[in-house]
Design a protein around this motif. Structure first.
Motif, short mmCIF file in Angstrom:
data_model
loop_
_atom_site.label_atom_id
_atom_site.label_comp_id
_atom_site.label_asym_id
_atom_site.label_seq_id
_atom_site.Cartn_x
_atom_site.Cartn_y
_atom_site.Cartn_z
N PHE A 74 47.54 48.63 38.47
CA PHE A 74 46.30 48.53 38.85
C PHE A 74 46.39 46.99 39.65
N GLU A 75 46.92 46.15 38.95
CA GLU A 75 46.94 44.76 39.78
C GLU A 75 47.47 44.68 41.18
N CYS A 107 44.77 46.35 43.43
CA CYS A 107 43.63 45.66 43.58
C CYS A 107 43.96 44.26 44.43
N LYS A 108 45.17 43.88 44.38
CA LYS A 108 45.31 42.36 45.20
C LYS A 108 46.09 42.88 46.59
N HIS A 162 43.76 53.10 47.46
CA HIS A 162 43.25 51.88 47.30
C HIS A 162 42.04 51.89 46.06
N VAL A 163 41.55 50.65 45.80
CA VAL A 163 40.78 50.51 44.67
C VAL A 163 39.41 49.86 45.33
N GLN A 218 37.35 46.91 41.00
CA GLN A 218 38.55 46.11 40.78
C GLN A 218 38.34 45.16 39.36
N TYR A 219 37.29 44.56 39.16
CA TYR A 219 37.22 43.72 38.35
C TYR A 219 37.34 44.53 36.84
N LEU A 278 40.92 45.70 36.10
CA LEU A 278 41.79 44.74 35.71
C LEU A 278 41.27 44.16 34.30
#
Length: 418
Positions: free
Chosen positions: A32-33, A36-37, A81-82, A87-88, A91
Motif C-alpha cells: 500500500f505504501e 500510495c507514494k 494506482h490508488v 490513500q489515507y 495507509l
C-alpha cells in the motif's frame, strides 16, 4: 432475511476474512505504501521489485484488491494506482488488519486450553497497544480538533486553552494537543502512581512539552480549585471504568467553564447485545474481547500485579479487564493547580503540605473497576459505549453539539457544551 439472502451474507462475511488477511499483507509488506507514494501508476512487475516479493504473489494480491475496489486498475497500461482520496484510509484505517493472523493463533490456543503467557497472545497484545497508540494520536487531527471548531470554540496555535484529559493513559492525545497548541495549558490525569509513571515515561520518549502536566487524580473528585477553570475536558474511552458516573458528571460540569466543551469518546456500540445487531464495530469489539480478556487473565495469574502492570493505554480497556484496587484521595487542590513541566509528577499532599503516595486508604475504590463484559450486559444495567456517553450528557444537563462515529469506526464521539 430469507434463505438466499442469509446464504449470500454468510459468504460475504467469510470472503471478508480472506480479504482482510490480504489487506494485512499489503500493509505489512509495504505494498500500500509504495502504491500510495508512487508518482505514477505501477505495473505488477515494478511493484514486485519495489517490495522485493515474487511477481506472481504481487499479481494475485493486486487482483484481490482490484476485485474489492480498494485499488484501481488501468487495463490499457496494465498498471495499478490508488486515488489520492483513498490513500489515507489504506495507509491508516487498514491498521487493524494485521491482528487477524495472531488473533487466529490466540483463539486456537484459548479454545484448546493451552494457555501460555509467552504465547502469540502476548505478541498480539503488544501489537494492539502499538496500534492503539497510533490511532489515538491521529484522532486529534481527524476528529477532536475539527469537532472543537465545529462547536464554535476558537482553537489556534496562538490561542491559549485550558484542557484536562481524564484517564490520559500513555498521554498520546494530551501530548499531541500540547505540542499543537503551545500556548495552551494541558493536564493529563491518571488514577494510580503506576499509571502516572507509565504516562511520564511515554511523554519522555515523545519529547518535551512544558505546557503539559501529568498528575494523579480521580474523575469523581477533582481538585476544588478547578471550578470553572477548563475550556475543554477530554474523556476518551474512560467512562465505562468509572464506578460513580453521576459523581464524575457533576465534577465535569463543575470544572468546565460556561460555554466550555466536554468531549467524550467511547466504543461505537451499545450496552445491550440486542441493540448491536447488524453493527460491524460491535462485532469486531466482541470478537477481540474474547481473546484479550483471556490474555489479561493469564498475565495476572503468571505475574504479580504490582510488578507487572499492563503497559497499555487505558483508552483500550474496554477490551480487557482491570482489577479493582483501593486508592487514595485526590490531590490537594492548590498544589494540583500549579504549573509543572511534563517531567514532573503531581502527587498528593496532606494538610501540612507533605507529599504522600498512599495507595491503600481503604475508602475510595479504583475507578477503573472490573468492566462489564459486553456479551453479558443484557438486562444487567451496565453502561458503556454509547449509553455511557448519553448518561453523562443527560445527567450533566449539557447541550449536544456533535454525536457521530470517529474516523476510527469502533469509536463514537460526543461533543457537548456547558
Amino acid at each position: 432475511m430469507d434463505t438466499l439472502e442469509f446464504d449470500i451474507r454468510l459468504k460475504e462475511i467469510i470472503s471478508s476474512g480472506f480479504t482482510t488477511y490480504a489487506i494485512a499483507i499489503g500493509r505489512e509488506k509495504g505494498l500500500f505504501e509504495k502504491l500510495c507514494k508512487a508518482t505514477r501508476p505501477l505495473t505488477s512487475t515494478e511493484l514486485a521489485v519495489e517490495v522485493n516479493l515474487d511477481e506472481k504473489l504481487v499479481k494475485g494480491w493486486l487482483s484481490c484488491m482490484v476485485a474489492e475496489k480498494l485499488i484501481q486498475f488501468d487495463p490499457e497500461g496494465d498498471v495499478y494506482h490508488v486515488p489520492a482520496n483513498h490513500q489515507y484510509s489504506l495507509l491508516h484505517s487498514s491498521g487493524f488488519a494485521p491482528a487477524l493472523g495472531p488473533w487466529i493463533q490466540v483463539m486456537e490456543e484459548i479454545t484448546s486450553g493451552r494457555e501460555n503467557v509467552d504465547s502469540p497472545a502476548t505478541k498480539l497484545l503488544d501489537w494492539f497497544h502499538k496500534h492503539n497508540d497510533e490511532t489515538s494520536s491521529r484522532l486529534i487531527e481527524t476528529d477532536v480538533i475539527p469537532s472543537i471548531k465545529e462547536a464554535g470554540l476558537e482553537i489556534t496555535p496562538e490561542s491559549g486553552l485550558k484542557v484536562v484529559d481524564i484517564g490520559c493513559g500513555k498521554a498520546n492525545i494530551s501530548f499531541r494537543f500540547a505540542k499543537m497548541f503551545p500556548k495552551s495549558t494541558v493536564f493529563g490525569v491518571e488514577h494510580t502512581d503506576k499509571d502516572v509513571e507509565i504516562a511520564l515515561d511515554s511523554v519522555k520518549q515523545m519529547g518535551a512539552a512544558d505546557n503539559l502536566t501529568i498528575m494523579k487524580g480521580d474523575a469523581q473528585q477533582l481538585p476544588e480549585s478547578w471550578t470553572d477553570q477548563f475550556d475543554c475536558i477530554f474523556v476518551f474511552n474512560v467512562m465505562h471504568h468509572i464506578q460513580d458516573v453521576s459523581k464524575a458528571t457533576a465534577e465535569f460540569r463543575r470544572v468546565l467553564k460556561k460555554g466550555g466543551l466536554l468531549l467524550v469518546i467511547e466504543s461505537n456500540m451499545h450496552s445491550q447485545l440486542s441493540a448491536n445487531v447488524g453493527s460491524k464495530s460491535a462485532a469486531l469489539l466482541y470478537a477481540t474481547h474474547m481473546s484479550f480478556q483471556k490474555i489479561f487473565h493469564a498475565r495476572h495469574h503468571h505475574h504479580d500485579h504490582d510488578a507487572e502492570h499492563p503497559k497499555g493505554d487505558h483508552r483500550i480497556d474496554c477490551l480487557h479487564h482491570s482489577h479493582d484496587s483501593d486508592h487514595a484521595n485526590s490531590h490537594d487542590s492548590d498544589h494540583a493547580n500549579s504549573h509543572h513541566s511534563n517531567s514532573q509528577y503531581v502527587d498528593e499532599q496532606d494538610n501540612n503540605g507533605h507529599h504522600s503516595k498512599n495507595e491503600n486508604s481503604g475508602n475510595n475504590h479504583h475507578s477503573h473497576a472490573h468492566f462489564p463484559q459486553p456479551h453479558h450486559t443484557e438486562g444487567h444495567g451496565f453502561l458503556w459505549g454509547i449509553e455511557a456517553c448519553q448518561r453523562v450528557l443527560e445527567e450533566g444537563n449539557f447541550t449536544i453539539c456533535t454525536q457521530k462515529p470517529t474516523t476510527n469506526f469502533i469509536r463514537y464521539l460526543f461533543v457537548a457544551s456547558k
